[in-house]
Motif scaffolding. Structure first.
Motif, PDB file in Angstrom:
ATOM      1  N   LEU A   1      -0.885 -41.911   6.178  1.00 30.02           N
ATOM      2  CA  LEU A   1      -0.345 -41.482   7.465  1.00 30.02           C
ATOM      3  C   LEU A   1       0.328 -42.648   8.160  1.00 30.02           C
ATOM      4  N   ASP A   2       1.327 -42.341   8.988  1.00 28.63           N
ATOM      5  CA  ASP A   2       1.888 -43.422   9.787  1.00 28.63           C
ATOM      6  C   ASP A   2       0.968 -43.692  10.983  1.00 28.63           C
ATOM      7  N   ARG A   3       1.319 -44.676  11.805  1.00 31.78           N
ATOM      8  CA  ARG A   3       0.404 -45.108  12.858  1.00 31.78           C
ATOM      9  C   ARG A   3       0.109 -43.997  13.856  1.00 31.78           C
ATOM     10  N   GLN A   4       1.139 -43.282  14.292  1.00 34.41           N
ATOM     11  CA  GLN A   4       0.934 -42.225  15.263  1.00 34.41           C
ATOM     12  C   GLN A   4       0.096 -41.091  14.678  1.00 34.41           C
ATOM     13  N   GLN A   5       0.381 -40.734  13.431  1.00 34.77           N
ATOM     14  CA  GLN A   5      -0.417 -39.698  12.775  1.00 34.77           C
ATOM     15  C   GLN A   5      -1.883 -40.121  12.651  1.00 34.77           C
TER      16      GLN A   5
ATOM     17  N   ILE B   1      -0.570 -33.468  13.653  1.00 32.50           N
ATOM     18  CA  ILE B   1      -0.330 -34.627  12.796  1.00 32.50           C
ATOM     19  C   ILE B   1       1.033 -34.484  12.136  1.00 32.50           C
ATOM     20  N   VAL B   2       1.359 -33.268  11.724  1.00 33.13           N
ATOM     21  CA  VAL B   2       2.719 -32.960  11.256  1.00 33.13           C
ATOM     22  C   VAL B   2       3.207 -31.776  12.075  1.00 33.13           C
ATOM     23  N   ASN B   3       4.155 -32.024  12.966  1.00 33.10           N
ATOM     24  CA  ASN B   3       4.673 -30.954  13.807  1.00 33.10           C
ATOM     25  C   ASN B   3       5.842 -30.246  13.118  1.00 33.10           C
ATOM     26  N   GLU B   4       6.445 -29.302  13.826  1.00 31.29           N
ATOM     27  CA  GLU B   4       7.493 -28.488  13.217  1.00 31.29           C
ATOM     28  C   GLU B   4       8.669 -29.338  12.748  1.00 31.29           C
ATOM     29  N   ALA B   5       9.110 -30.278  13.584  1.00 34.51           N
ATOM     30  CA  ALA B   5      10.275 -31.099  13.227  1.00 34.51           C
ATOM     31  C   ALA B   5       9.997 -31.932  11.980  1.00 34.51           C
TER      32      ALA B   5
ATOM     33  N   SER C   1       5.796 -28.494   2.804  1.00 33.13           N
ATOM     34  CA  SER C   1       6.170 -27.534   3.849  1.00 33.13           C
ATOM     35  C   SER C   1       5.119 -27.367   4.931  1.00 33.13           C
ATOM     36  N   PHE C   2       4.028 -28.101   4.836  1.00 30.93           N
ATOM     37  CA  PHE C   2       2.918 -27.875   5.756  1.00 30.93           C
ATOM     38  C   PHE C   2       3.154 -28.438   7.148  1.00 30.93           C
ATOM     39  N   HIS C   3       2.917 -27.611   8.173  1.00 30.38           N
ATOM     40  CA  HIS C   3       2.566 -28.093   9.500  1.00 30.38           C
ATOM     41  C   HIS C   3       1.089 -28.469   9.417  1.00 30.38           C
ATOM     42  N   TRP C   4       0.676 -29.481  10.186  1.00 30.18           N
ATOM     43  CA  TRP C   4      -0.723 -29.927  10.147  1.00 30.18           C
ATOM     44  C   TRP C   4      -1.215 -30.015  11.586  1.00 30.18           C
ATOM     45  N   GLN C   5      -2.081 -29.071  11.936  1.00 30.41           N
ATOM     46  CA  GLN C   5      -2.600 -28.941  13.297  1.00 30.41           C
ATOM     47  C   GLN C   5      -4.092 -29.275  13.279  1.00 30.41           C
ATOM     48  N   ILE C   6      -4.587 -29.896  14.373  1.00 27.77           N
ATOM     49  CA  ILE C   6      -5.933 -30.465  14.313  1.00 27.77           C
ATOM     50  C   ILE C   6      -6.595 -30.472  15.691  1.00 27.77           C
ATOM     51  N   LYS C   7      -7.915 -30.458  15.704  1.00 25.24           N
ATOM     52  CA  LYS C   7      -8.715 -30.674  16.912  1.00 25.24           C
ATOM     53  C   LYS C   7     -10.143 -31.004  16.472  1.00 25.24           C
TER      54      LYS C   7
END
Length: 733
Positions: A267-271, A285-289, A322-328
């Motif tokens: 992962l990069d730093r922000q991720q 972690i991976v948004n739509e854009a 192709s994955f968006h990656w959403q987290i909490k």
């Protein structure tokens, strides 16, 4: 396992006589007395399992640890892998052989599973063609000792058989080295749990499940679990420690069982900061854009993702660019994750993480808090499936063309999903995430007893779904929903072996969940049942219970003899049809007429008393399909217990019957001319006094009251197969 909801609605039927799934359960059931006590032998409980439903002091199970390196080759749709496997013999036995499951070999043309498919009708033809269009199944390149020593081995159907050069004594371990490759197939075309989906732009989502040789269970109750994989009876594996390194193209995102151990490297730093955060707020972690960018990229570079897991019974992963990656994080600090392509985004981003969070809360309370660090759900086409910490679900937003819910205004904008799709998605998350408890934490033998995980999960799922919102389209667990199945000659016992179930959904899922609701609300009480289930979960977490352990645990905790219940509703294919036959006073038969029985609200809202919903606490989860709970007349009526008799009581004689062979308590509502309603529940043991299937009861009423009506099972807590004869009223004419 979860199937699309429309398949769930087709709760099918098949005929069978009483069936016991293995030699331990094949003993005769104590003659003709339905109330005879089930013995330890009849329940298959030996020296390693106690008579009170807990593991004995000498209980044992095997341990198998895996250190795996695997490379995903997307262009070739293939995995190449190697592993060092440490097999610990904790049994009291000496082992001369080891067996590992090669489930993908079920796709080979000569397998037992393939012939089972070919025996299922013309619909099997395109599936068989798809499975044989390319090489399928494992290519085992080598099996040897980790120190280089040779081993004899061969493959038979879906089993890898290893012959040990020296016996593996109790308490010893052996390290094995294996190399293999595995082609991945189109999940939808081949109707399998593992493989790939091709999206409209040609990009793929890969799911690697049952992708490595997995040690089959060696148990105290049945020895080696050597049944071939037929695609229906699921998995019987051992707990172990996993160290898995997955190499994939650099633009791919990996979701996997276990815990990601090298996040800074992939992962990069922000991720990384988002991944590490303890926040309970949803984030990306991976948004739509970024997902769209990765999806367009091509690269020859690769990354290695490293995952570990302690005491897992399996390991699966999914990979895609192709994955968006959403987290909490949830309130217990567990990391909740979603992985999905843009095609699923509108539905998944709104409901996905709240549904996981809700599931964990309900199942934590019903069983035992889940010890996993990470729980992930992946969107991929085909059969939905559960693995430790990872589930796959196919549902994406869709809506039938030109359809509108009756309750919506014509001008009200509709979401991109219809009500059925919404409930299928949330319900699938509840079911698949619920499997992290059973069979992932409580390691049941799915190849033998489908109900012990599917039924228990469906039973808890019933409450979780009804607690989401009042009009949730719940599929499993309502006793009335299995009445038709139980009335048919196609009805099978719950204890039928998993592969022998002709309609697995109707039986292992819905019937079991419905029967457990009957046990909770009609035979025991919710308080006693819930405490017993939690005790069972605590005692068997990290171990492998059998049905007999569950039966004994429920009895021991509640202090109730339930042998009659297990015989009727698990070992037999019983049904019930209660009816009111006659009402007499002072020796005179009173005139009466049958009346329709109003259908009450779901059991969850009547006997279950659910009145608060997720959408009340989180209003943003409500949508145009959300409705409020509207009590029915049958559930709103105020009842009081039938008073004890006195010397001034007015006595009636009520004759009821049961045309089925099943035993249950009989809930009855008595109404009087003054408008008062009384309730009573006739215990199941009262049927010992039956004569030719008829039971006459003496009923005392206060002297100033006169009966105006009688209704059997007014809340529909039973699977009564014919309700037209359940309710009567006095005929004034």
């Amino acid at each position: 396992m979860s199937y699309p909801q429309l398949q769930k609605l087709i709760l099918g039927l098949t005929a069978v006589t009483i069936f016991n799934s293995s030699a331990a359960w094949a003993q005769p059931m104590a003659g003709s007395d339905p109330f005879a006590r089930l013995t330890q032998a009849e329940l298959g409980l030996g020296a390693f399992r106690s008579a009170n439903g807990t593991p004995s002091a000498n209980y044992w199970q095997q341990q198998v640890d895996y250190d795996i390196d695997v490379s995903l080759m997307p262009e070739q749709q293939r995995l190449e892998a190697s592993a060092v496997v440490h097999y610990h013999n904790r049994s009291p036995d000496t082992l001369n052989n080891l067996f590992f499951a090669l489930d993908h070999d079920a796709l080979k043309g000569a397998s037992a599973a393939e012939f089972r498919l070919l025996a299922s009708g013309e619909a099997a033809r395109p599936v068989a063609v798809a499975r044989n269009q390319k090489t399928t199944g494992f290519a085992i390149e080598s099996v040897q000792r980790a120190d280089g020593g040779t081993l004899g081995w061969n493959v038979s159907d879906t089993l890898l058989h290893i012959r040990l050069p020296h016996p593996l004594e109790s308490g010893e371990k052996i390290a094995l080295s294996m190399q293999w490759s595995l082609p991945l197939t189109d999940k939808q075309a081949t109707t399998v749990r593992s493989g790939y989906e091709t999206l409209d732009d040609g990009k793929r989502i890969f799911v690697a499940a049952q992708w490595f040789p997995r040690a089959v269970a060696y148990t105290d109750y049945a020895g080696w679990q050597l049944k071939p994989f037929l695609q229906q009876g699921e998995f019987s594996t051992e707990f172990g420690r996993y160290r898995v390194r997955i190499t994939a193209p650099e633009n791919f995102v990996i979701a996997a069982s276990g815990q990601l151990r090298n996040p800074k490297e992939v992962l990069d730093r922000q991720q990384f900061l988002q991944w590490k955060s303890d926040s309970t707020e949803e984030r990306w972690i991976v948004n739509e854009a970024l997902a769209n960018l990765k999806r367009r990229q091509t690269t020859e570079e690769s990354k290695q993702w490293f995952f570990t897991g302690e005491q897992l019974r399996d390991f699966a992963f999914s990979a895609s660019a192709s994955f968006h990656w959403q987290i909490k994080r949830d309130s217990k600090g567990r990391r909740l994750q979603l992985f999905y392509p843009r095609e699923a985004a509108s539905l998944w981003s709104k409901f996905g993480l709240p549904a996981i969070d809700h599931t964990l809360q309900v199942f934590d309370e019903a069983t035992v808090p889940l010890p996993l660090e990470t729980i992930s759900v992946v969107n991929a086409a085909g059969i939905g499936m559960e693995y430790p910490g990872l589930a796959t679900i196919a549902t994406r937003p869709e809506r039938m063309e030109n359809t509108r819910e009756p309750s919506t205004e014509a001008s009200e904008p509709l979401p991109p999903w219809d009500a059925l799709t919404k409930y299928d998605f949330i319900g699938s998350i509840i079911h698949e995430v619920g499997h992290n408890y059973l069979p992932m934490a409580i390691n049941t033998d799915e190849r033998e007893w489908a109900w012990l995980d599917e039924g228990l999960v469906s039973f808890i799922e019933y409450r979780a779904e009804h607690a989401w919102e009042a009009n949730f389209d719940v599929i499993y667990g309502e006793p009335r929903s299995v009445a038709g199945y139980m009335a048919s000659q196609a009805h099978q016992p719950i204890m039928t072996s998993a592969d022998s179930l002709d309609r697995k959904i109707a039986n292992a899922y819905n019937k079991t969940a419905s029967v457990l609701n009957m046990l909770r609300h009609l035979v025991l009480s919710p308080e006693d049942f819930d405490q017993a289930l939690r005790r069972f979960a605590v005692d068997w977490q990290g171990k492998r219970p059998t049905p007999g352990d569950f039966f004994r645990a429920m009895e021991s905790s509640t202090g109730t003899d339930l042998s009659w219940f297990w015989r009727n509703w698990f070992f037999d294919a019983a049904s019930i049809d209660f009816s009111v036959l006659a009402l007499m006073e002072n020796g005179t038969t009173l005139p009466q007429r049958s009346i329709d029985q109003p259908e009450p609200a779901a059991l969850a809202y009547t006997a279950g008393s659910i009145s608060r919903f997720v959408v009340d606490q989180q209003p943003d989860l409500a949508d145009t399909y959300t409705k409020t709970l509207i009590p029915t007349e049958a559930s709103e009526r105020i009842e009081t217990p039938l008073p004890a008799p006195t010397e001034h009581s007015r006595w009636y004689q009520l004759t009821i019957a049961n045309s089925g062979l099943g035993l249950l308590p009989v809930p009855i509502r008595l109404t009087t001319a003054s408008g008062r309603a009384y309730r009573l529940q006739v215990p199941a043991q009262t049927w010992m006094r039956t004569e030719e299937g008829k039971l006459s009861l003496q009923l005392p009423l206060p002297e100033h009251e006169s009966l105006s009506g009688i209704c059997i099972d007014p809340l529909w807590l039973t699977p009564d197969t014919d309700r037209s004869n359940n309710c009567i009223e006095m005929d004034p004419s």
